[in-house]
Design a protein around this motif. Structure first.
Motif, short mmCIF file in Angstrom:
data_model
loop_
_atom_site.label_atom_id
_atom_site.label_comp_id
_atom_site.label_asym_id
_atom_site.label_seq_id
_atom_site.Cartn_x
_atom_site.Cartn_y
_atom_site.Cartn_z
N PRO A 278 -82.08 48.87 49.20
CA PRO A 278 -80.81 49.60 49.05
C PRO A 278 -80.72 50.38 47.74
O PRO A 278 -80.21 51.49 47.70
CB PRO A 278 -79.75 48.51 49.09
CG PRO A 278 -80.39 47.33 49.71
CD PRO A 278 -81.86 47.45 49.45
N MET A 279 -81.25 49.81 46.65
CA MET A 279 -81.19 50.49 45.35
C MET A 279 -81.99 51.78 45.40
O MET A 279 -81.55 52.81 44.88
CB MET A 279 -81.72 49.55 44.26
CG MET A 279 -81.58 50.11 42.88
SD MET A 279 -79.83 50.31 42.48
CE MET A 279 -79.95 50.85 40.81
N ARG B 237 -85.16 59.34 35.06
CA ARG B 237 -85.62 58.39 34.03
C ARG B 237 -84.94 57.03 34.17
O ARG B 237 -85.57 55.98 34.05
CB ARG B 237 -85.40 58.96 32.63
CG ARG B 237 -86.34 60.08 32.30
CD ARG B 237 -86.16 60.58 30.87
NE ARG B 237 -86.98 61.74 30.62
CZ ARG B 237 -88.29 61.71 30.36
NH1 ARG B 237 -88.92 60.56 30.31
NH2 ARG B 237 -88.96 62.83 30.14
N LYS B 238 -83.63 57.03 34.41
CA LYS B 238 -82.90 55.78 34.61
C LYS B 238 -83.44 55.04 35.84
O LYS B 238 -83.60 53.83 35.81
CB LYS B 238 -81.40 56.06 34.81
CG LYS B 238 -80.68 56.33 33.53
CD LYS B 238 -79.16 56.30 33.60
CE LYS B 238 -78.52 56.71 34.88
NZ LYS B 238 -77.07 56.92 34.80
N ALA B 239 -83.71 55.78 36.89
CA ALA B 239 -84.22 55.19 38.13
C ALA B 239 -85.57 54.51 37.90
O ALA B 239 -85.78 53.37 38.34
CB ALA B 239 -84.34 56.25 39.21
N ILE B 240 -86.46 55.19 37.21
CA ILE B 240 -87.79 54.64 36.95
C ILE B 240 -87.69 53.34 36.17
O ILE B 240 -88.42 52.38 36.45
CB ILE B 240 -88.67 55.68 36.22
CG1 ILE B 240 -89.00 56.83 37.17
CG2 ILE B 240 -89.95 55.04 35.69
CD1 ILE B 240 -89.62 58.05 36.51
N GLU B 241 -86.76 53.29 35.23
CA GLU B 241 -86.57 52.07 34.43
C GLU B 241 -86.01 50.91 35.25
O GLU B 241 -86.30 49.75 34.96
CB GLU B 241 -85.62 52.35 33.26
CG GLU B 241 -86.19 53.26 32.20
CD GLU B 241 -87.39 52.67 31.51
OE1 GLU B 241 -87.35 51.48 31.14
OE2 GLU B 241 -88.39 53.40 31.33
N LEU C 43 -88.48 48.39 40.74
CA LEU C 43 -89.73 47.62 40.72
C LEU C 43 -90.91 48.58 40.89
O LEU C 43 -90.74 49.67 41.44
CB LEU C 43 -89.72 46.60 41.87
CG LEU C 43 -88.61 45.55 41.84
CD1 LEU C 43 -88.58 44.77 43.14
CD2 LEU C 43 -88.80 44.63 40.65
N PRO C 44 -92.10 48.17 40.44
CA PRO C 44 -93.27 49.06 40.53
C PRO C 44 -93.54 49.66 41.92
O PRO C 44 -93.83 50.85 42.03
CB PRO C 44 -94.43 48.17 40.09
CG PRO C 44 -93.79 47.18 39.17
CD PRO C 44 -92.42 46.94 39.74
N ASP C 45 -93.42 48.85 42.96
CA ASP C 45 -93.64 49.38 44.32
C ASP C 45 -92.59 50.42 44.69
O ASP C 45 -92.89 51.40 45.37
CB ASP C 45 -93.62 48.25 45.37
CG ASP C 45 -94.95 47.54 45.45
OD1 ASP C 45 -95.93 48.02 44.84
OD2 ASP C 45 -95.02 46.51 46.14
N LEU D 162 -90.79 56.13 45.16
CA LEU D 162 -89.92 57.17 44.62
C LEU D 162 -90.74 58.37 44.15
O LEU D 162 -90.36 59.52 44.38
CB LEU D 162 -89.08 56.62 43.45
CG LEU D 162 -88.12 57.61 42.80
CD1 LEU D 162 -87.03 58.03 43.78
CD2 LEU D 162 -87.51 57.02 41.53
N LYS D 163 -91.86 58.10 43.51
CA LYS D 163 -92.71 59.18 43.01
C LYS D 163 -93.17 60.09 44.15
O LYS D 163 -93.02 61.31 44.06
CB LYS D 163 -93.92 58.59 42.28
CG LYS D 163 -94.86 59.63 41.74
CD LYS D 163 -96.05 59.00 41.03
CE LYS D 163 -96.97 60.06 40.48
NZ LYS D 163 -98.12 59.48 39.78
#
Length: 67
Positions: free
Chosen positions: A3-4, A27-31, A34-36, A41-42
């Motif tokens: 959901p996030m 930038r906020k989202a990447i922080e 979780l890595p997966d 997202l990328k």
């Protein structure tokens, strides 16, 4: 999908009219993800915004390492 992550995608779409706001939210989202989720997202970001914001995406994802 988490959901996030879906929420972040919605936010990025809504702020995509403004380059600096888009970068700030990305930038906020990447922080916060979780890595997966960041990996997903990328690829989604490059698919959706690659033409418009490639330099922003390169800058934001440059330091991201996937283990």
């Amino acid at each position: 999908m988490a959901p996030m992550l879906e929420y972040i995608k919605t936010i990025l779409q809504k702020v995509s009219f403004d380059k600096s706001l888009f970068e700030k939210e990305l930038r906020k989202a990447i922080e916060s993800l979780l890595p997966d989720e960041v990996k997903h997202l990328k690829s989604w970001c490059y698919e959706q915004f690659g033409k418009m914001y490639r330099s922003v995406l390169n800058r934001c994802f440059y330091r991201v390492r996937f283990s």
